[in-house]
Design a protein around this motif. Structure first.
Motif, PDB file in Angstrom:
ATOM      1  N   THR A 183       0.810  -1.223   0.000  1.00 27.08           N
ATOM      2  CA  THR A 183       0.000   0.000   0.000  1.00 27.08           C
ATOM      3  C   THR A 183       0.841   1.270   0.000  1.00 27.08           C
ATOM      4  O   THR A 183       0.295   2.377  -0.043  1.00 27.08           O
ATOM      5  N   ALA A 184       2.169   1.118   0.073  1.00 24.79           N
ATOM      6  CA  ALA A 184       3.029   2.308   0.083  1.00 24.79           C
ATOM      7  C   ALA A 184       2.951   3.074  -1.223  1.00 24.79           C
ATOM      8  O   ALA A 184       3.174   4.291  -1.251  1.00 24.79           O
ATOM      9  N   ASP A 185       2.632   2.374  -2.329  1.00 20.20           N
ATOM     10  CA  ASP A 185       2.550   3.024  -3.640  1.00 20.20           C
ATOM     11  C   ASP A 185       1.735   2.136  -4.560  1.00 20.20           C
ATOM     12  O   ASP A 185       2.010   0.928  -4.651  1.00 20.20           O
ATOM     13  N   PRO A 186       0.728   2.666  -5.292  1.00 26.19           N
ATOM     14  CA  PRO A 186      -0.088   1.833  -6.195  1.00 26.19           C
ATOM     15  C   PRO A 186       0.758   1.131  -7.256  1.00 26.19           C
ATOM     16  O   PRO A 186       0.457  -0.001  -7.642  1.00 26.19           O
ATOM     17  N   GLN A 187       1.799   1.769  -7.735  1.00 22.84           N
ATOM     18  CA  GLN A 187       2.655   1.153  -8.743  1.00 22.84           C
ATOM     19  C   GLN A 187       3.384  -0.072  -8.181  1.00 22.84           C
ATOM     20  O   GLN A 187       3.603  -1.057  -8.890  1.00 22.84           O
ATOM     21  N   LEU A 188       3.738  -0.018  -6.909  1.00 23.99           N
ATOM     22  CA  LEU A 188       4.419  -1.159  -6.294  1.00 23.99           C
ATOM     23  C   LEU A 188       3.477  -2.352  -6.220  1.00 23.99           C
ATOM     24  O   LEU A 188       3.869  -3.489  -6.521  1.00 23.99           O
ATOM     25  N   GLU A 189       2.256  -2.101  -5.821  1.00 27.47           N
ATOM     26  CA  GLU A 189       1.277  -3.188  -5.734  1.00 27.47           C
ATOM     27  C   GLU A 189       1.069  -3.840  -7.103  1.00 27.47           C
ATOM     28  O   GLU A 189       1.023  -5.069  -7.226  1.00 27.47           O
ATOM     29  N   ASN A 190       1.003  -3.028  -8.159  1.00 25.17           N
ATOM     30  CA  ASN A 190       0.806  -3.551  -9.517  1.00 25.17           C
ATOM     31  C   ASN A 190       2.024  -4.359  -9.974  1.00 25.17           C
ATOM     32  O   ASN A 190       1.895  -5.436 -10.561  1.00 25.17           O
ATOM     33  N   ILE A 214      10.597   0.604  -5.097  1.00 29.72           N
ATOM     34  CA  ILE A 214      10.955   0.623  -3.668  1.00 29.72           C
ATOM     35  C   ILE A 214      12.010   1.697  -3.406  1.00 29.72           C
ATOM     36  O   ILE A 214      11.917   2.451  -2.420  1.00 29.72           O
ATOM     37  N   ARG A 215      13.014   1.791  -4.283  1.00 31.73           N
ATOM     38  CA  ARG A 215      14.032   2.831  -4.105  1.00 31.73           C
ATOM     39  C   ARG A 215      13.404   4.219  -4.143  1.00 31.73           C
ATOM     40  O   ARG A 215      13.771   5.102  -3.365  1.00 31.73           O
ATOM     41  N   ARG A 216      12.432   4.394  -5.037  1.00 33.28           N
ATOM     42  CA  ARG A 216      11.754   5.684  -5.142  1.00 33.28           C
ATOM     43  C   ARG A 216      10.978   5.988  -3.857  1.00 33.28           C
ATOM     44  O   ARG A 216      10.980   7.128  -3.367  1.00 33.28           O
ATOM     45  N   ILE A 217      10.324   4.968  -3.309  1.00 37.45           N
ATOM     46  CA  ILE A 217       9.563   5.146  -2.062  1.00 37.45           C
ATOM     47  C   ILE A 217      10.503   5.507  -0.911  1.00 37.45           C
ATOM     48  O   ILE A 217      10.239   6.428  -0.131  1.00 37.45           O
ATOM     49  N   LEU A 218      11.614   4.769  -0.812  1.00 39.00           N
ATOM     50  CA  LEU A 218      12.561   5.008   0.278  1.00 39.00           C
ATOM     51  C   LEU A 218      13.220   6.377   0.135  1.00 39.00           C
ATOM     52  O   LEU A 218      13.467   7.068   1.138  1.00 39.00           O
ATOM     53  N   ARG A 219      13.504   6.777  -1.089  1.00 42.51           N
ATOM     54  CA  ARG A 219      14.099   8.097  -1.309  1.00 42.51           C
ATOM     55  C   ARG A 219      13.112   9.196  -0.898  1.00 42.51           C
ATOM     56  O   ARG A 219      13.477  10.187  -0.268  1.00 42.51           O
ATOM     57  N   ARG A 220      11.852   8.992  -1.262  1.00 44.48           N
ATOM     58  CA  ARG A 220      10.829   9.975  -0.911  1.00 44.48           C
ATOM     59  C   ARG A 220      10.666  10.076   0.610  1.00 44.48           C
ATOM     60  O   ARG A 220      10.578  11.183   1.160  1.00 44.48           O
ATOM     61  N   LEU A 221      10.666   8.925   1.290  1.00 50.44           N
ATOM     62  CA  LEU A 221      10.533   8.927   2.746  1.00 50.44           C
ATOM     63  C   LEU A 221      11.763   9.549   3.405  1.00 50.44           C
ATOM     64  O   LEU A 221      11.649  10.312   4.373  1.00 50.44           O
ATOM     65  N   SER A 222      12.945   9.238   2.871  1.00 51.43           N
ATOM     66  CA  SER A 222      14.174   9.820   3.422  1.00 51.43           C
ATOM     67  C   SER A 222      14.198  11.327   3.246  1.00 51.43           C
ATOM     68  O   SER A 222      14.611  12.069   4.152  1.00 51.43           O
ATOM     69  N   ASP A 223      13.771  11.797   2.090  1.00 56.40           N
ATOM     70  CA  ASP A 223      13.698  13.242   1.864  1.00 56.40           C
ATOM     71  C   ASP A 223      12.740  13.898   2.855  1.00 56.40           C
ATOM     72  O   ASP A 223      12.995  15.007   3.351  1.00 56.40           O
ATOM     73  N   ASP A 224      11.648  13.207   3.136  1.00 50.83           N
ATOM     74  CA  ASP A 224      10.677  13.719   4.097  1.00 50.83           C
ATOM     75  C   ASP A 224      11.302  13.813   5.489  1.00 50.83           C
ATOM     76  O   ASP A 224      11.178  14.823   6.193  1.00 50.83           O
ATOM     77  N   LEU A 225      12.018  12.749   5.889  1.00 43.21           N
ATOM     78  CA  LEU A 225      12.668  12.755   7.203  1.00 43.21           C
ATOM     79  C   LEU A 225      13.779  13.793   7.275  1.00 43.21           C
ATOM     80  O   LEU A 225      14.032  14.379   8.330  1.00 43.21           O
TER      81      LEU A 225
END
Length: 556
Positions: free
Chosen positions: A162-169, A261-272
């Motif tokens: 659920t972290a990203d619709p593209q990941l689920e697909n 996944i790398r895109r999700i982690l990068r986005r979360l890291s940028d947020d933090l």
């Protein structure tokens, strides 16, 4: 800043103003090493190593109140769980690099820090634990960051669908491709070519591709790519040609998944990264909490008391014990010492035999003063310490062959350094005054040194063997004699301090006890100045008379 209250958060540890050589001579770093063992977190242990004495009385007393609260909290609730806190220094260092992103494991470690901070904020209610609660005030509500990480990661560190619709697909398509290639390869396991496979064949992965285990002598029956060989060489792991395209599809969707996944982690890291200031503050404050609870546990283990700070130049220790001796020998074996220095009696001269405990008494006084000024409880029944601008010590033999320093030269250079640093309210600790040179010159120099410091309002504790210094102390206002005692039966040290009377060196008696031929000892006694012998006999008489007086007082 998004968090303006963070300006109140200061690093743990205090401005290092004390003489570093004195701290080493008093073995203060060794005490901190013991204290480090009581800290749970890496940052807590680092913070302990940075503790230094201070002249900031309100800050010291505030810290001691917090430690008292930690003691009460531990007794009532138990110590907070800080053992799971990771070493955040590499995490926050990586996070600080623009474009760098944290892996799932690192993000879970940050989550642990955030949840620990949240948990402590909830547990430490202001009305019940005001000091600890105020310590955590600079940390804002971290629930938003906790939610953001938990929306992305499972407790095992897996990125949620659920972290990203593209990941689920991508995962759905990958699962379909895997199922299709497995179905194709399963036909080999039960089809006509199964006889060319190993006994009890199975599907396995090599280089992220599904393969079949084929007997090496049957390789020609399975045209395809060999991805691996068994250690014996009897089995080949082959990807049949018809299934290469299907495996390629699996790899494609795997790579797509990893890129998402790398895109999700990068986005979360940028947020933090936008909240790095609060993360650094949270880590620092949690380290301070850890240190406070560590000191409370240390205090409980060694039966310490919170020192009080005298308004005047007065130092009082009652049943004080050296913490390193407590660590080595245990509480039952350590003989406590008690003393009092006041504005009227600021100088204490300790004499008595070698191995009697003079240097130990000196170190105990100095070390407990440094501990008190560092905001640490001290192992004593009672302690009152003035706010000292310096604790300065000359203890031990500083002889140096490489620097061409004799024992005497080294002592003089150290003394010069002490004189240069002494302040309006200092504690001076001098071991073996006047040693290393002619006794007559050494005695004269020792008396001059004591007089010098007496004119500067300093508190002074000195040890000596020189009779002239003992006599000077006994006849000079403001100076008190004290002696370390020997058991008269076996001449073994009792490590007790007796005030009001100088001590005998007892060198000849101890030499005889240690096995030196008696004719040598007797001859040495014959060579003694008759005045020295009369002085020693008079001291023996005085000591016996004092003992009788004490017994009579106790009987009364």
């Amino acid at each position: 800043s998004e968090y303006p209250q963070l300006v109140t958060c200061k690093p743990f540890g205090r401005k290092d103003r004390m003489d570093q050589e004195t701290l080493s001579l008093l073995e203060f770093p060794s005490v901190l090493s013991i204290l480090e063992r009581f800290a749970h977190s890496p940052e807590g242990r680092t913070a302990v190593s940075r503790i230094r004495p201070s002249t900031d009385r309100p800050a010291i007393e505030d810290g001691l109140e917090t430690i008292a609260e930690c003691t009460a909290y531990t007794a009532e609730v138990g110590r907070p769980g800080l053992r799971t806190l990771p070493d955040s220094r590499p995490l926050l260092s990586n996070l600080a690099v623009q474009g760098q992103f944290l892996g799932p494991g690192e993000l879970l470690e940050i989550l642990e820090i955030l949840k620990t901070g949240q948990g402590l904020r909830k547990a430490l209610k202001r009305d019940r634990w005001p000091q600890l609660s105020r310590m955590l005030d600079p940390i804002p509500d971290l629930g938003v960051l906790v939610d953001r990480i938990e929306r992305v990661l499972t407790p095992k560190g897996e990125v949620r669908d659920t972290a990203d619709p593209q990941l689920e697909n991508a995962r759905k398509k990958q699962a379909e491709a895997r199922k299709k290639v497995q179905q194709q390869l399963n036909r080999y396991l039960s089809g006509p070519k199964a006889k060319y496979l190993i006994d009890e064949p199975f599907l396995t992965l090599r280089n992220h591709r599904f393969v079949l285990p084929v007997r090496s002598e049957n390789q020609k029956e399975f045209p395809g790519v060999v991805h691996a060989t068994s250690s014996s060489g009897a089995t080949l792991f082959i990807e049949p040609l018809p299934e290469i395209a299907l495996n390629n599809q699996c790899i494609y969707y795997q790579e797509q998944e990893q890129e998402i996944i790398r895109r999700i982690l990068r986005r979360l890291s940028d947020d933090l990264r936008l909240h790095q200031e609060v993360l650094v503050a949270a880590v620092r404050i949690l380290a301070r909490v850890d240190v406070s609870f560590a000191i409370a546990e240390f205090s409980n283990r060694y039966r310490c008391v919170a020192p009080r700070f005298a308004e005047s130049n007065q130092l009082t220790l009652q049943n004080a014990r050296h913490p390193l001796l407590l660590e080595t020998l245990g509480d039952e074996e350590v003989v406590p010492i008690s003393l009092q220095l006041t504005s009227d009696h600021r100088i204490l001269v300790i004499s008595g035999p070698n191995t009697g405990g003079k240097t130990l008494a000196l170190k105990t006084i100095g070390l407990l003063a440094v501990m008190a000024l560092s905001g640490l409880p001290v192992p004593a029944a009672n302690a009152e310490i003035p706010i000292l601008d310096q604790v300065l010590a000359d203890i031990g033999d500083h002889q140096s062959i490489s620097q061409k320093l004799s024992t005497f030269s080294a002592h003089i250079l150290r003394l010069r350094n002490i004189i240069e640093r002494v302040g309006a309210s200092s504690l001076i600790l001098l071991d073996e005054l006047g040693t290393g040179t002619d006794p007559v010159h050494g005695s004269a120099l020792s008396i001059a040194i004591v007089e010098f410091f007496s004119k500067r309002s300093s508190l002074v504790v000195a040890t000596t063997h020189h009779s002239a210094v003992k006599q000077f102390a006994s006849t000079t206002p403001g100076i008190v004699n004290a002696s370390v005692l020997l058991d008269p039966a076996d001449l073994k040290p009792t490590y007790e301090l007796e005030f009001g009377l100088a001590g005998e060196s007892s060198g000849l008696e101890i030499a005889g006890q240690l096995g030196l031929p008696l004719e040598l000892v007797d001859r040495a006694r014959q060579l003694l100045d008759p005045t020295e012998l009369r002085t020693e006999r008079y001291l023996e008489h005085l000591r016996a008379e004092l003992a009788r007086q004490r017994e009579a007082t106790e009987e009364l």
